[in-house]
Write a protein that holds these residues in place. Structure first.
Motif, PDB file in Angstrom:
ATOM      1  N   ILE A 194       0.709  -1.118   0.067  1.00  0.00           N
ATOM      2  CA  ILE A 194       0.035   0.007  -0.111  1.00  0.00           C
ATOM      3  C   ILE A 194       0.800   1.184   0.056  1.00  0.00           C
ATOM      4  CG2 ILE A 194      -1.887   1.301   1.342  1.00  0.00           C
ATOM      5  CD1 ILE A 194      -2.876  -1.096   2.433  1.00  0.00           C
ATOM      6  N   ASN A 195       1.808   1.192   0.862  1.00  0.00           N
ATOM      7  CA  ASN A 195       2.740   2.642   1.079  1.00  0.00           C
ATOM      8  C   ASN A 195       4.026   2.433   0.567  1.00  0.00           C
ATOM      9  OD1 ASN A 195       3.342   1.060   3.327  1.00  0.00           O
ATOM     10  ND2 ASN A 195       2.427   1.932   4.373  1.00  0.00           N
ATOM     11  N   SER A 196       4.535   1.259  -0.092  1.00  0.00           N
ATOM     12  CA  SER A 196       5.779   0.873  -0.479  1.00  0.00           C
ATOM     13  C   SER A 196       6.083   1.067  -2.086  1.00  0.00           C
ATOM     14  CB  SER A 196       6.523  -0.524   0.086  1.00  0.00           C
ATOM     15  OG  SER A 196       6.210  -0.436   1.276  1.00  0.00           O
ATOM     16  N   GLY A 197       7.305   1.407  -2.457  1.00  0.00           N
ATOM     17  CA  GLY A 197       7.588   1.197  -3.833  1.00  0.00           C
ATOM     18  C   GLY A 197       8.842   0.875  -4.209  1.00  0.00           C
ATOM     19  N   VAL A 198       9.169   0.854  -5.491  1.00  0.00           N
ATOM     20  CA  VAL A 198      10.486   0.126  -6.041  1.00  0.00           C
ATOM     21  C   VAL A 198      11.817   0.746  -5.304  1.00  0.00           C
ATOM     22  CG1 VAL A 198      12.002  -0.042  -7.942  1.00  0.00           C
ATOM     23  CG2 VAL A 198       9.769  -0.069  -8.504  1.00  0.00           C
ATOM     24  N   LYS A 199      11.943   1.807  -4.753  1.00  0.00           N
ATOM     25  CA  LYS A 199      13.019   2.260  -4.050  1.00  0.00           C
ATOM     26  C   LYS A 199      13.187   1.672  -2.880  1.00  0.00           C
ATOM     27  CE  LYS A 199      14.520   6.696  -1.908  1.00  0.00           C
ATOM     28  NZ  LYS A 199      14.642   6.260  -0.312  1.00  0.00           N
ATOM     29  N   ASP A 200      12.133   1.370  -1.899  1.00  0.00           N
ATOM     30  CA  ASP A 200      11.998   0.671  -0.792  1.00  0.00           C
ATOM     31  C   ASP A 200      12.507  -0.934  -0.787  1.00  0.00           C
ATOM     32  OD1 ASP A 200      10.703   2.598   1.164  1.00  0.00           O
ATOM     33  OD2 ASP A 200       8.955   2.172  -0.579  1.00  0.00           O
ATOM     34  N   ILE A 201      11.918  -1.494  -2.061  1.00  0.00           N
ATOM     35  CA  ILE A 201      12.343  -2.797  -2.427  1.00  0.00           C
ATOM     36  C   ILE A 201      13.844  -2.806  -2.585  1.00  0.00           C
ATOM     37  CG2 ILE A 201      12.050  -4.656  -4.163  1.00  0.00           C
ATOM     38  CD1 ILE A 201       9.368  -3.663  -4.520  1.00  0.00           C
ATOM     39  N   ARG A 202      14.353  -1.848  -3.459  1.00  0.00           N
ATOM     40  CA  ARG A 202      15.937  -1.970  -3.633  1.00  0.00           C
ATOM     41  C   ARG A 202      16.658  -1.928  -2.719  1.00  0.00           C
ATOM     42  NH1 ARG A 202      15.369   1.561  -9.563  1.00  0.00           N
ATOM     43  NH2 ARG A 202      14.619   0.041 -10.568  1.00  0.00           N
ATOM     44  N   GLU A 203      16.466  -1.072  -1.662  1.00  0.00           N
ATOM     45  CA  GLU A 203      16.877  -0.688  -0.409  1.00  0.00           C
ATOM     46  C   GLU A 203      17.017  -1.971   0.338  1.00  0.00           C
ATOM     47  OE1 GLU A 203      15.187   2.556   1.724  1.00  0.00           O
ATOM     48  OE2 GLU A 203      15.920   3.983   0.637  1.00  0.00           O
ATOM     49  N   ILE A 204      15.980  -2.682   0.334  1.00  0.00           N
ATOM     50  CA  ILE A 204      16.348  -3.922   1.050  1.00  0.00           C
ATOM     51  C   ILE A 204      17.052  -5.138   0.271  1.00  0.00           C
ATOM     52  CG2 ILE A 204      14.693  -6.199   1.914  1.00  0.00           C
ATOM     53  CD1 ILE A 204      12.392  -4.097   2.713  1.00  0.00           C
ATOM     54  N   ILE A 205      16.677  -4.958  -0.937  1.00  0.00           N
ATOM     55  CA  ILE A 205      17.642  -6.050  -1.636  1.00  0.00           C
ATOM     56  C   ILE A 205      19.145  -5.659  -1.663  1.00  0.00           C
ATOM     57  CG2 ILE A 205      18.282  -6.768  -3.989  1.00  0.00           C
ATOM     58  CD1 ILE A 205      15.139  -6.457  -4.801  1.00  0.00           C
ATOM     59  N   ASP A 206      19.430  -4.433  -1.552  1.00  0.00           N
ATOM     60  CA  ASP A 206      21.094  -4.135  -1.303  1.00  0.00           C
ATOM     61  C   ASP A 206      21.474  -4.480  -0.031  1.00  0.00           C
ATOM     62  OD1 ASP A 206      21.098  -2.800  -3.838  1.00  0.00           O
ATOM     63  OD2 ASP A 206      20.475  -0.781  -3.016  1.00  0.00           O
ATOM     64  N   LYS A 207      20.550  -4.355   1.234  1.00  0.00           N
ATOM     65  CA  LYS A 207      20.951  -4.802   2.282  1.00  0.00           C
ATOM     66  C   LYS A 207      21.101  -6.254   2.284  1.00  0.00           C
ATOM     67  CE  LYS A 207      18.220  -1.101   5.101  1.00  0.00           C
ATOM     68  NZ  LYS A 207      17.327  -0.932   5.942  1.00  0.00           N
ATOM     69  N   ALA A 208      20.256  -7.114   1.750  1.00  0.00           N
ATOM     70  CA  ALA A 208      20.266  -8.554   1.674  1.00  0.00           C
ATOM     71  C   ALA A 208      21.534  -8.883   0.623  1.00  0.00           C
ATOM     72  CB  ALA A 208      19.156  -9.028   0.812  1.00  0.00           C
ATOM     73  N   LYS A 209      21.926  -8.076  -0.524  1.00  0.00           N
ATOM     74  CA  LYS A 209      23.013  -8.583  -1.103  1.00  0.00           C
ATOM     75  C   LYS A 209      24.363  -8.138  -0.205  1.00  0.00           C
ATOM     76  CE  LYS A 209      23.102  -7.012  -5.372  1.00  0.00           C
ATOM     77  NZ  LYS A 209      23.092  -6.111  -6.390  1.00  0.00           N
ATOM     78  N   ALA A 210      24.404  -7.253   0.583  1.00  0.00           N
ATOM     79  CA  ALA A 210      25.451  -6.730   1.542  1.00  0.00           C
ATOM     80  C   ALA A 210      25.682  -7.801   2.713  1.00  0.00           C
ATOM     81  CB  ALA A 210      25.332  -5.351   2.131  1.00  0.00           C
ATOM     82  N   SER A 211      24.717  -8.370   3.153  1.00  0.00           N
ATOM     83  CA  SER A 211      24.791  -9.426   3.949  1.00  0.00           C
ATOM     84  C   SER A 211      25.330 -10.867   3.358  1.00  0.00           C
ATOM     85  CB  SER A 211      23.728  -9.556   4.821  1.00  0.00           C
ATOM     86  OG  SER A 211      22.492 -10.210   3.985  1.00  0.00           O
ATOM     87  N   GLY A 212      25.480 -10.973   2.238  1.00  0.00           N
ATOM     88  CA  GLY A 212      25.921 -12.227   1.539  1.00  0.00           C
ATOM     89  C   GLY A 212      24.821 -13.108   1.456  1.00  0.00           C
TER      90      GLY A 212
END
Length: 425
Positions: free
Chosen positions: A73-91
């Motif tokens: 409802i209140n999230s967009g592509v920017k929010d998704i990419r931020e979480i994906i970047d965190k996941a990638k950074a955590s290996g």
């Protein structure tokens, strides 16, 4: 209590989860996956208040994984990419503790928003858990759906809901201080509509509105308090879609009584008058179509009228239109025809237009044969001549089948007189 009751008693372990035994029972699919520590990307599909969010949180807790949560409802592509970047950074892709990303109401994401999840899911940066009240076959893009397992959650049974009430009384520290007797629960169950969260919300409302001392829950008491304090139609929430669905299906099923009832539910809940009129406009073509072409005119005029007038008088115009559409003959032949044609296009691709149907505005195009052998229909008897209008690869493909109603029976005869040998009408 500032924290709602439903949140206070949310289960923390799979053993405490009520209902959905096909998923969380001793032999349930999720039970085995959690035990094995192998969690695929998932889509939870089920009615509101059946524990989709709770299941996601339990999976994250019991599999000891990093957990991220978004609402479509209140999230967009920017929010998704931020979480994906965190996941990638955590290996994430190189560890068994791959981060879990839970997206509530994933059906509300646009195609581009869903597309932004594909690479992360496919490459293993995250494990996706999506929750939806809508059929994922229609609301989740095929590429993402093919990478997820779909688990269906069922509405709570009466026994499930009663167990939920008992658990709340026994386990919640606030309710433990109250002297509560569940003498009658039918009204609570009816108001919940099978939604566990709503059941607990109404129950807490009733408890808080009761005088001190012993609280005896009866149907009369519940209805009196609930009708004073709650709106049983949430035009911004999930129930919105359930009532609209019942409304449309009642008209499609030719029941004006049920259709007007659901209309009243929406009106009393403050639904946008233009939203209702738009749904009628779509239905007039999808479910009635050429069985009664006037239905589309009626619905369009209704939309124009209620847009000008607004509430409260628009309720009368809407009611007239609803009764008209509900009592009209029905046909979905045009709707099915475009579905069939679109599927055919997806299967066969961009087939070339036959030469005789092509436009020839230049000398070169004429020399190439564009427009040759085209037969102008008005030059022939009954303004018709048998010729091919489909690409060569799909000649004689039947796409439109008239419905079984008086008007389309005439249409069928018209087509049979012209196209019987080609399409088999």
């Amino acid at each position: 209590m500032e924290i709602p009751l439903a949140e206070r008693i949310r289960p923390q372990k799979i053993e405490d989860y009520i209902s959905q035994q096909h998923l969380v029972g001793p032999q349930g699919s999720l039970t085995r996956q959690i035990a094995n520590g192998i969690i695929p990307s998932l889509i939870f599909w089920g009615p509101p208040g059946t524990g989709k969010t709770t299941l996601a949180q339990i999976i994250a807790e019991q599999s000891d994984r990093p957990y991220y949560s978004l609402s479509a409802i209140n999230s967009g592509v920017k929010d998704i990419r931020e979480i994906i970047d965190k996941a990638k950074a955590s290996g994430g892709m190189f560890t068994a503790r791959k981060p879990l990303l839970f997206i509530d109401e994933i059906h509300r994401f646009s195609k581009s928003q869903q597309d932004s999840l594909l690479a992360a899911v496919e490459k293993g940066w995250i494990t996706l858990i999506g929750a939806t009240t809508e059929n994922p076959s229609f609301e989740v893009i095929p590429a993402l759906l093919s990478r997820c397992q779909v688990y269906v959650l069922n509405s709570f049974t009466k026994a499930d809901l009663e167990q939920l009430l008992q658990r709340a009384i026994v386990t919640d520290t606030y309710l433990q201080k109250k002297d509560i007797e569940l003498q009658e629960v039918e009204a609570l169950l009816r108001l919940s509509g099978g939604d566990g969260r709503k059941l607990l919300n109404v129950f807490e409302l009733v408890i808080n509105a009761s005088p001190s001392g012993k609280i005896v829950i009866t149907n009369e008491m519940v209805l009196k308090i609930a009708q004073q304090n709650t709106v049983l139609y949430d035009k911004t929430g999930e129930q919105h879609y359930d009532i609209v669905s019942a409304f449309i299906k009642s008209i499609r099923g030719s029941d004006p009584n049920a259709a007007v009832y659901w209309l009243a539910r929406m009106i009393e809940g403050g639904e946008d008058v233009k939203f209702i009129a738009r749904r009628l406009l779509i239905l007039s073509s999808e479910d009635i179509g050429n069985a009664n072409p006037t239905a589309l005119i009626m619905a369009n005029n209704t939309f124009q009228a209620v847009t000008t007038i607004g509430y409260p008088e628009s309720r009368i115009i809407l009611s007239q239109c609803v009764v008209y559409l509900a009592t009209s003959p029905k046909s979905n032949s045009s709707y099915m025809a475009i579905n069939t044609a679109q599927q055919l296009v997806k299967q066969t691709g961009n087939l070339p237009v036959p030469l005789h149907l092509r436009n020839a505005p230049t000398k070169l195009m004429k020399e190439l044969g564009y427009g040759d052998e085209y037969q102008y229909s008005h030059n022939y008897q009954n303004n018709f001549v048998l010729q091919e209008f489909l690409p060569d690869e799909i000649q004689n493909t039947l796409i439109y089948t008239p419905g079984n109603n008086q008007r389309e029976t005439q249409t069928r005869e018209f087509l049979k007189n012209r196209w019987k040998e080609k399409y088999g009408y």
